[in-house]
Design a protein around this motif. Sequence first.
Motif, PDB file in Angstrom:
ATOM      1  N   ALA A  20      30.021  57.826  -9.781  1.00 23.91           N
ATOM      2  CA  ALA A  20      30.945  58.730  -9.092  1.00 23.91           C
ATOM      3  C   ALA A  20      32.200  58.940  -9.924  1.00 23.91           C
ATOM      4  N   MET A  21      32.675  60.190  -9.937  1.00 28.65           N
ATOM      5  CA  MET A  21      33.882  60.522 -10.696  1.00 28.65           C
ATOM      6  C   MET A  21      35.148  60.367  -9.858  1.00 28.65           C
ATOM      7  N   PHE A  22      35.041  60.514  -8.558  1.00 25.39           N
ATOM      8  CA  PHE A  22      36.213  60.408  -7.688  1.00 25.39           C
ATOM      9  C   PHE A  22      36.316  58.987  -7.132  1.00 25.39           C
ATOM     10  N   PRO A  23      37.505  58.393  -7.141  1.00 22.97           N
ATOM     11  CA  PRO A  23      38.788  58.994  -7.533  1.00 22.97           C
ATOM     12  C   PRO A  23      39.275  58.604  -8.935  1.00 22.97           C
ATOM     13  N   VAL A  24      38.660  57.593  -9.564  1.00 22.40           N
ATOM     14  CA  VAL A  24      39.240  57.025 -10.787  1.00 22.40           C
ATOM     15  C   VAL A  24      39.219  58.027 -11.934  1.00 22.40           C
ATOM     16  N   ASN A  84      40.276  68.704   0.224  1.00 19.09           N
ATOM     17  CA  ASN A  84      41.659  68.290   0.451  1.00 19.09           C
ATOM     18  C   ASN A  84      42.040  67.045  -0.337  1.00 19.09           C
ATOM     19  N   SER A  85      41.122  66.117  -0.472  1.00 17.30           N
ATOM     20  CA  SER A  85      41.449  64.877  -1.186  1.00 17.30           C
ATOM     21  C   SER A  85      41.766  65.151  -2.648  1.00 17.30           C
ATOM     22  N   HIS A  86      41.014  66.044  -3.281  1.00 13.89           N
ATOM     23  CA  HIS A  86      41.287  66.379  -4.678  1.00 13.89           C
ATOM     24  C   HIS A  86      42.623  67.110  -4.819  1.00 13.89           C
ATOM     25  N   LEU A  88      45.245  66.971  -2.823  1.00 14.02           N
ATOM     26  CA  LEU A  88      46.350  66.047  -2.569  1.00 14.02           C
ATOM     27  C   LEU A  88      46.547  65.078  -3.728  1.00 14.02           C
ATOM     28  N   LEU A  89      45.447  64.617  -4.325  1.00  8.32           N
ATOM     29  CA  LEU A  89      45.568  63.716  -5.465  1.00  8.32           C
ATOM     30  C   LEU A  89      46.214  64.418  -6.651  1.00  8.32           C
ATOM     31  N   ALA A  90      45.782  65.649  -6.946  1.00 10.69           N
ATOM     32  CA  ALA A  90      46.378  66.392  -8.051  1.00 10.69           C
ATOM     33  C   ALA A  90      47.841  66.720  -7.768  1.00 10.69           C
ATOM     34  N   THR A  91      48.171  67.021  -6.513  1.00 14.73           N
ATOM     35  CA  THR A  91      49.564  67.309  -6.153  1.00 14.73           C
ATOM     36  C   THR A  91      50.442  66.075  -6.330  1.00 14.73           C
ATOM     37  N   ALA A  92      49.924  64.915  -5.962  1.00 15.46           N
ATOM     38  CA  ALA A  92      50.687  63.683  -6.144  1.00 15.46           C
ATOM     39  C   ALA A  92      50.951  63.415  -7.626  1.00 15.46           C
ATOM     40  N   VAL A  93      49.948  63.645  -8.452  1.00 15.36           N
ATOM     41  CA  VAL A  93      50.129  63.456  -9.893  1.00 15.36           C
ATOM     42  C   VAL A  93      51.167  64.430 -10.422  1.00 15.36           C
ATOM     43  N   TRP A  94      51.092  65.696  -9.993  1.00 13.68           N
ATOM     44  CA  TRP A  94      52.069  66.707 -10.423  1.00 13.68           C
ATOM     45  C   TRP A  94      53.481  66.292 -10.048  1.00 13.68           C
TER      46      TRP A  94
END
Length: 297
Positions: A20-24, A84-86, A88-94
């Motif tokens: 699996a690629m998500f989330p790491v 949504n999870s992707h 939100l994760l990308a937004t947090a990184v940004w």
Amino acid sequence: MEVLDVLNLGEIAQYFSKMAMFPVFDLAYYIVSILYLKYEPGSVEVSRRSPVASWLCAMLYCFGSYILADIMLGACPIDYFHNNSHILLATAVWYLIFYCPLNLFYKCVAFLPVKLVLVAMKEVVRARKIAAGVHHAHHAYHHGWFIMVITGYVKGSGVALMANFEQLLRGVWKPETNEILNMSFPTKASLYGAILFTLQEAHWLPVSKSTLICLFTLFMATTKVTLTARHSHGSPFALIESWVCHLLFGSPLSVAEDAHDHHAPPPAAAPAVPLFPAKTKEELSEGTRKRKSKKAE
């Protein structure tokens, strides 16, 4: 294939291809993508002046390949945003890269040893996206080999192909940076990888998909990490591409050879500078008048 069976690489490749690629791994992909966005001139100023534009640019860096591939295949271009999870994760990184106090998060992920690990993990995601793009196109167009290649190519390098549109969001327009005109190593490798996966889907390549994913990922990660460690923007394909372009299209080597074979005409000699300044028209007329008067005498 017997060598692979002896080394038990088949099972390793099978496990790796199903990992699996998500989330790491997706997290590493988002970090490196938005990190490259921050390297772009003016991106920090845009993040202060217009956070919405900065966020849209970050989303294009993270999901541009999905958007472009969906447009090509006739799907809704914002279909991927239902994850949504992707998002939100990308937004947090940004947010952490652009707005973390004292730039602590940026300094941590930009630290070279950490960055090399993240770059390698990003290439794992890239290889998987290319394979998924070719597989998706194969289901829609069973014998559309060119469509498979193009879809895999876009899935692997869609972010770079949409760079000009992303620049417009930042208020920049640099048409000379078009990725088609100046292809970087990831873009070229995505194209070659899409060709390999298309050949595998068409059963013209005698290797399993899991093994091809494993080998291509190893090549991409090793090469990209080496280039990043050396701060190089070169390509390991440069020498081969140079000879192929020379044989098929007469460039770029033919340009250099023509320069040696056909000598350019010598430059025109510079006009001699007179030792004394030229006489004016009035001085010449006065000299002529004096000579005539002497002859008359």
